[in-house]
Write a protein that holds these residues in place. Structure first.
Motif, short mmCIF file in Angstrom:
data_model
loop_
_atom_site.label_atom_id
_atom_site.label_comp_id
_atom_site.label_asym_id
_atom_site.label_seq_id
_atom_site.Cartn_x
_atom_site.Cartn_y
_atom_site.Cartn_z
N VAL A 1 2.52 -13.38 -37.21
CA VAL A 1 1.58 -13.61 -36.12
C VAL A 1 0.68 -14.78 -36.50
O VAL A 1 0.15 -14.83 -37.62
CB VAL A 1 0.73 -12.36 -35.85
N VAL A 2 0.50 -15.70 -35.57
CA VAL A 2 -0.41 -16.82 -35.78
C VAL A 2 -1.32 -16.90 -34.55
O VAL A 2 -0.88 -16.67 -33.43
CB VAL A 2 0.36 -18.14 -36.00
N ARG A 3 -2.56 -17.17 -34.80
CA ARG A 3 -3.50 -17.27 -33.68
C ARG A 3 -3.57 -18.69 -33.17
O ARG A 3 -3.36 -19.66 -33.92
CB ARG A 3 -4.89 -16.80 -34.12
N GLN A 4 -3.87 -18.78 -31.93
CA GLN A 4 -4.08 -20.09 -31.31
C GLN A 4 -5.20 -20.85 -32.04
O GLN A 4 -6.18 -20.26 -32.47
CB GLN A 4 -4.45 -19.86 -29.83
N ILE B 1 10.63 -14.52 -36.57
CA ILE B 1 10.07 -14.39 -35.22
C ILE B 1 8.55 -14.50 -35.34
O ILE B 1 7.91 -13.67 -36.00
CB ILE B 1 10.46 -13.06 -34.57
N ILE B 2 7.99 -15.52 -34.71
CA ILE B 2 6.55 -15.75 -34.79
C ILE B 2 5.93 -15.52 -33.42
O ILE B 2 6.40 -16.08 -32.42
CB ILE B 2 6.25 -17.18 -35.28
N THR B 3 4.92 -14.69 -33.39
CA THR B 3 4.18 -14.41 -32.17
C THR B 3 2.86 -15.17 -32.20
O THR B 3 2.11 -15.09 -33.19
CB THR B 3 3.92 -12.92 -32.02
N VAL B 4 2.59 -15.90 -31.14
CA VAL B 4 1.34 -16.65 -31.02
C VAL B 4 0.36 -15.79 -30.22
O VAL B 4 0.69 -15.34 -29.13
CB VAL B 4 1.57 -18.00 -30.32
N LYS B 5 -0.79 -15.52 -30.78
CA LYS B 5 -1.76 -14.67 -30.11
C LYS B 5 -3.00 -15.48 -29.71
O LYS B 5 -3.31 -16.52 -30.29
CB LYS B 5 -2.17 -13.52 -31.01
N GLU B 6 -3.65 -14.94 -28.73
CA GLU B 6 -4.83 -15.62 -28.20
C GLU B 6 -6.02 -15.48 -29.15
O GLU B 6 -5.95 -14.82 -30.19
CB GLU B 6 -5.19 -15.03 -26.84
N SER B 7 -7.09 -16.06 -28.70
CA SER B 7 -8.32 -16.00 -29.48
C SER B 7 -8.93 -14.61 -29.40
O SER B 7 -8.33 -13.69 -28.86
CB SER B 7 -9.31 -17.05 -28.96
N LEU B 8 -10.10 -14.43 -29.93
CA LEU B 8 -10.71 -13.11 -30.05
C LEU B 8 -10.92 -12.41 -28.72
O LEU B 8 -10.93 -11.18 -28.65
CB LEU B 8 -12.06 -13.24 -30.77
N TRP B 9 -11.13 -13.15 -27.66
CA TRP B 9 -11.39 -12.52 -26.36
C TRP B 9 -10.08 -11.99 -25.79
O TRP B 9 -9.33 -12.68 -25.13
CB TRP B 9 -12.05 -13.51 -25.42
N LYS B 10 -9.81 -10.75 -26.10
CA LYS B 10 -8.58 -10.13 -25.63
C LYS B 10 -8.82 -8.65 -25.44
O LYS B 10 -9.73 -8.06 -26.07
CB LYS B 10 -7.44 -10.36 -26.62
N ALA B 11 -8.02 -8.09 -24.59
CA ALA B 11 -8.16 -6.66 -24.30
C ALA B 11 -7.67 -5.85 -25.49
O ALA B 11 -6.68 -6.21 -26.13
CB ALA B 11 -7.37 -6.29 -23.05
N ILE C 1 -15.44 4.13 -28.16
CA ILE C 1 -13.98 4.20 -28.10
C ILE C 1 -13.31 2.86 -28.39
O ILE C 1 -12.13 2.81 -28.71
CB ILE C 1 -13.50 4.73 -26.73
N SER C 2 -14.05 1.72 -28.30
CA SER C 2 -13.43 0.43 -28.59
C SER C 2 -14.52 -0.65 -28.55
O SER C 2 -15.70 -0.37 -28.27
CB SER C 2 -12.33 0.10 -27.57
N GLN C 3 -14.09 -1.90 -28.83
CA GLN C 3 -15.03 -3.01 -28.78
C GLN C 3 -14.27 -4.29 -28.44
O GLN C 3 -13.12 -4.47 -28.86
CB GLN C 3 -15.75 -3.18 -30.12
N VAL C 4 -14.91 -5.16 -27.66
CA VAL C 4 -14.34 -6.47 -27.35
C VAL C 4 -15.31 -7.54 -27.84
O VAL C 4 -16.50 -7.28 -28.02
CB VAL C 4 -14.08 -6.61 -25.84
N HIS C 5 -14.74 -8.74 -28.07
CA HIS C 5 -15.55 -9.84 -28.61
C HIS C 5 -15.34 -11.07 -27.74
O HIS C 5 -14.21 -11.48 -27.51
CB HIS C 5 -15.17 -10.15 -30.05
N LEU D 1 -19.70 -16.12 -14.74
CA LEU D 1 -18.66 -15.61 -15.64
C LEU D 1 -18.43 -16.59 -16.78
O LEU D 1 -18.34 -17.81 -16.58
CB LEU D 1 -17.36 -15.39 -14.88
N VAL D 2 -18.30 -16.03 -17.98
CA VAL D 2 -18.01 -16.86 -19.16
C VAL D 2 -16.53 -16.77 -19.51
O VAL D 2 -15.88 -17.78 -19.75
CB VAL D 2 -18.88 -16.41 -20.35
N ASP D 3 -16.00 -15.55 -19.61
CA ASP D 3 -14.58 -15.33 -19.95
C ASP D 3 -13.87 -14.68 -18.76
O ASP D 3 -14.50 -14.07 -17.90
CB ASP D 3 -14.46 -14.40 -21.17
N LYS D 4 -12.57 -14.83 -18.80
CA LYS D 4 -11.77 -14.14 -17.78
C LYS D 4 -11.90 -12.64 -17.96
O LYS D 4 -12.04 -12.14 -19.08
CB LYS D 4 -10.30 -14.54 -17.90
N PRO D 5 -11.87 -11.87 -16.87
CA PRO D 5 -11.97 -10.41 -16.99
C PRO D 5 -10.86 -9.83 -17.86
O PRO D 5 -9.71 -10.26 -17.80
CB PRO D 5 -11.86 -9.91 -15.55
#
Length: 735
Positions: free
Chosen positions: A107-110, A204-214, A232-236, A292-296
């Motif tokens: 896994v590699v991040r954007q 197999i390499i998966t590209v993942k988004e930045s911290l703002w993710k569900a 129950i959880s946290q988002v950044h 709005l700052v980030d997408k919902p």
């Protein structure tokens, strides 16, 4: 070759059978022997002292073989030695490198830094690590897809560490391409020779988004007793100092979730899975101005089941049937219960146990229920309906916490293990006249069967087993009483049979069970004596038919009827009415008027006993009618003609149409007709008549034509068809 002494040898692996060295001795009459790490690959010839390989050495199995060689006399006493002989196996490059895994994933991040490893691959080589044979080098042969001129990833050729390239650090974007497959190669010999071994593996390499993710789907146990709210959880967010909010796409009442300004998501009250098993809502971030700052982000919550529901019997009463001869282990049905807890979990897993059996005869353990399936089985003894026709069972259905009792009713079905038994073994005899009508009952018989009433096991079928080869008699059974009625099935004939010695058997439509057979109790005797009666003559056939052509000459023989008198008297024949005689003497009728005749032929014997038989005479058609026009309306064309008009003409044939009739239209052979008109075929009886030009006057024209049928021989008729050329109304008909 040389004398015995300590020696070292270096031999490449994989060389096969070969001599190594020949030892000699100055002492006469000695032999040689070797001990130590021979491993069935190394030995010495006792007579000649030749040390040899009996197979191929393998460095990967053993790199050094240590032996002792000595000479002995004929009594086995050591003469010289022992001397140490060491054989060093030289490694050759005979093992390709092999990756530790068949496939790698990473896994590699954007926007990751170029050159910073996020994963590594590793391969091993069984060859000597101190030689180039096991010196490995890594490279990326290709990656899929590769949308840019430069590769997006790079690999350290020595360590196998994979990192983004400068191009990859800039362009990697999971929205455009979130998965890449790298084809990574490894070579031995440091990759410096063409003969180096190589291997490859998919990464197999998966590209993942930045911290703002569900976050992943959140699981919450139902009916929690914790103090709420519960984290129950946290988002950044990627941006600092934002405001977090929760909203539903569709408002369905109070949402039992909240979020604080650190992005921590809470459940605010206990949840009930049976009421709602999943929730979906959105988290958004806003700045101080409310923009709005980030997408919902969509948040999914699944309510985890706990065991809070008891089993419920699927039926208030489960009714099953089983035959009384079923063997042990036979499956007789299923007891089913349901549980509202989550399907395919231990909370809804049900187990069954038999609690009771009523009545407990002939034993108290006649049935068994499979613990996990609820399948009911017989244990061993076959059931007997005469002992008990019904059983009531109570089956316990349990999950790990709750239990319920299910009621089962089992009906025992009778089997055919009893044979019918006649009340009499001999019904004596009866004397009847041969002219007794068919259907007359000669005798009533009775057999009884102890099997369950109104079933195929107790219903009785009576049959004449012997003494009636022509089925002169038939026996019918009353289904209510099983009483049999022996009836006359075919007319009796004293001259054919004066007496019948009948053997009657009684059987069931249901087969008997194994080991039970019909016997003499199911047989009875009955004798029928037939007396002679002066009977009328009988025709050889019940009915006569004949066919003649409709043009047959008068006095032609049509058919011969024959009869005989059982008593041998002479037989006379005649027609019983004048209409028939009129036909016999008058000239022929035509098929077109009457296709067939039906009448009676009558006969009598010396005793003036009369008898009759029907005779049907069918007339065969002869092609004696030429076809004729059969028009429903006059033929016309609207004046003036514009070209392309046509009119439908039809003909018919009065002869019988045994096959598909075809009528042909043709114009008479004169110049005016053929210059003015033409005919085109439509089907078997229709054609089109069309003008060949438009220069017609407003008047009635006569069109001579010939119509021909397809009979044998064919007949034709010449006709003059009147065609009106007229001024038409708006409805396209002549004024």
């Amino acid at each position: 070759t040389g004398p015995l002494k300590d020696m070292n040898f270096s031999i490449p692996e994989g060389t096969g059978v070969r001599p190594i060295y020949q030892f000699t001795s100055e002492s006469p009459g000695v032999s040689f022997r070797a001990t130590g790490d021979k491993d069935e690959l190394i030995d010495i010839l006792p007579d000649t002292g030749t040390l040899y390989l009996n197979g191929s050495l393998d460095w990967e199995t053993k790199a050094v073989h240590r032996l002792q060689v000595e000479s002995v006399d004929e009594n086995g006493n050591v003469v010289e030695g022992p001397y140490a002989v060491t054989i060093y196996v030289e490694d050759i490059n005979d093992n390709p490198p092999k990756f530790d895994q068949t496939k790698y994933t990473g896994v590699v991040r954007q926007n990751s830094r170029p050159g910073k490893p996020f994963m590594r691959v590793h391969a091993t080589d069984l060859d000597d690590p101190t030689t180039p044979h096991a010196q490995l080098t890594y490279s990326i042969l290709h990656h899929f897809p590769n949308p840019y001129p430069e590769m997006l990833f790079q690999i350290d050729s020595v360590t196998g560490e994979i990192s983004p390239s400068w191009t990859g650090s800039y362009y990697l974007d999971p929205q455009k391409q979130d998965t890449f497959t790298l084809l990574v190669s490894v070579k031995d010999m440091a990759g410096m020779t063409e003969n180096a071994f190589a291997n490859s593996v998919d990464v197999i390499i998966t590209v993942k988004e930045s911290l703002w993710k569900a976050p992943p789907t959140i699981t919450i146990k139902e009916n929690s007793t914790q103090t709420h709210p519960v984290n129950i959880s946290q988002v950044h967010s990627n941006e600092p100092e934002v405001i977090y909010e929760i909203f539903e796409k569709e408002s369905l009442g109070k949402l039992p979730f909240s979020i604080d300004q650190n992005g921590v998501i809470y459940v605010t009250e206990p949840l009930d899975r049976e009421e709602k098993d999943a929730y979906s809502f959105f988290v958004v971030t806003k700045d101080k101005e409310g923009e709005l700052v980030d997408k919902p982000l969509k948040i999914n919550v699944v309510v985890e089941d706990i065991n809070d529901n008891p089993p419920v019997c699927q039926n208030k009463l489960t009714v099953l049937e089983v035959q009384e001869n079923e063997g042990g282990g036979s499956s007789i049905g299923v007891v089913s219960a349901t549980d509202m807890d989550q399907k395919d979990t231990l909370n809804s897993r049900l187990q069954y146990k038999l609690l009771s059996q009523v009545p407990a005869v002939p034993a108290s353990n006649l049935f068994f229920v499979q613990q996990d399936t609820g399948i009911l089985q017989l244990i061993g003894l076959s059931l007997n309906k005469r002992i008990a026709s019904n059983y009531s069972l109570k089956v316990l259905a349990t999950d790990s916490v709750f239990q319920s009792i299910c009621d089962v009713q089992i009906h025992v079905i009778d089997i055919n293990d009893q044979i019918p038994i006649f009340e009499k073994s001999d019904y004596d005899s009866v004397t009847v006249a041969e002219n007794l009508p068919v259907g007359t009952v000669l005798l009533e018989i009775q057999a009884t069967d102890a099997d369950e009433p109104a079933t195929g096991s107790s219903y009785i079928i009576y049959q004449v087993k012997e003494g009636d080869p022509n089925n002169t008699f038939i026996i019918e059974t009353d289904p209510e009483t099983n009483r049999g009625f022996v009836r006359i099935n075919k007319a009796l004939d004293f001259e054919t049979a004066e007496v019948y010695n009948l053997v009657i058997n009684a059987t069931n439509p249901e087969p008997l069970v194994a080991g039970v057979q019909y016997n003499s109790s199911s047989l009875t005797l009955f004798k029928v004596f037939v007396t002679n009666v002066d009977e009328p003559p009988v025709f050889h056939k019940q009915a006569y038919t004949a066919e003649v052509s409709e043009d047959v000459p008068v006095n032609t023989l049509i058919v011969t009827v024959e009869a005989h008198d059982p008593e041998g008297d002479a037989v006379r024949f005649f027609f019983p009415n004048r209409g028939t005689r009129y036909f016999a003497y008058r000239k022929r009728h035509f098929l077109e008027k009457l296709a067939y005749f039906r009448f009676l032929v009558e006969g009598s014997d010396n005793a003036a006993q009369k008898f009759k038989t029907p005779l049907e005479l069918r007339l065969q058609d002869v092609n004696d009618n030429p076809p004729r026009l059969n028009m429903d309306y006059p033929t016309f064309f609207c004046y003036p003609l514009s070209g392309g008009q046509r009119a439908l003409i039809r003909a018919t044939d009065d002869d019988e149409q045994k096959f598909y009739s075809t009528i042909t239209f043709s114009l008479k052979d004169d110049i005016d007709t053929r210059n003015n008109w033409e005919i085109s075929k439509v089907n078997a009886t229709y054609s089109y008549l069309s003008p060949k030009h438009t220069n017609f006057e407003e008047k009635v024209y006569t069109v001579p034509m010939i119509i021909t049928d397809n009979g044998r021989p064919p007949l034709q008729r010449e006709v003059n068809l009147e065609v009106n050329i007229c001024t038409c109304s708006s409805e396209q008909s002549c004024f």
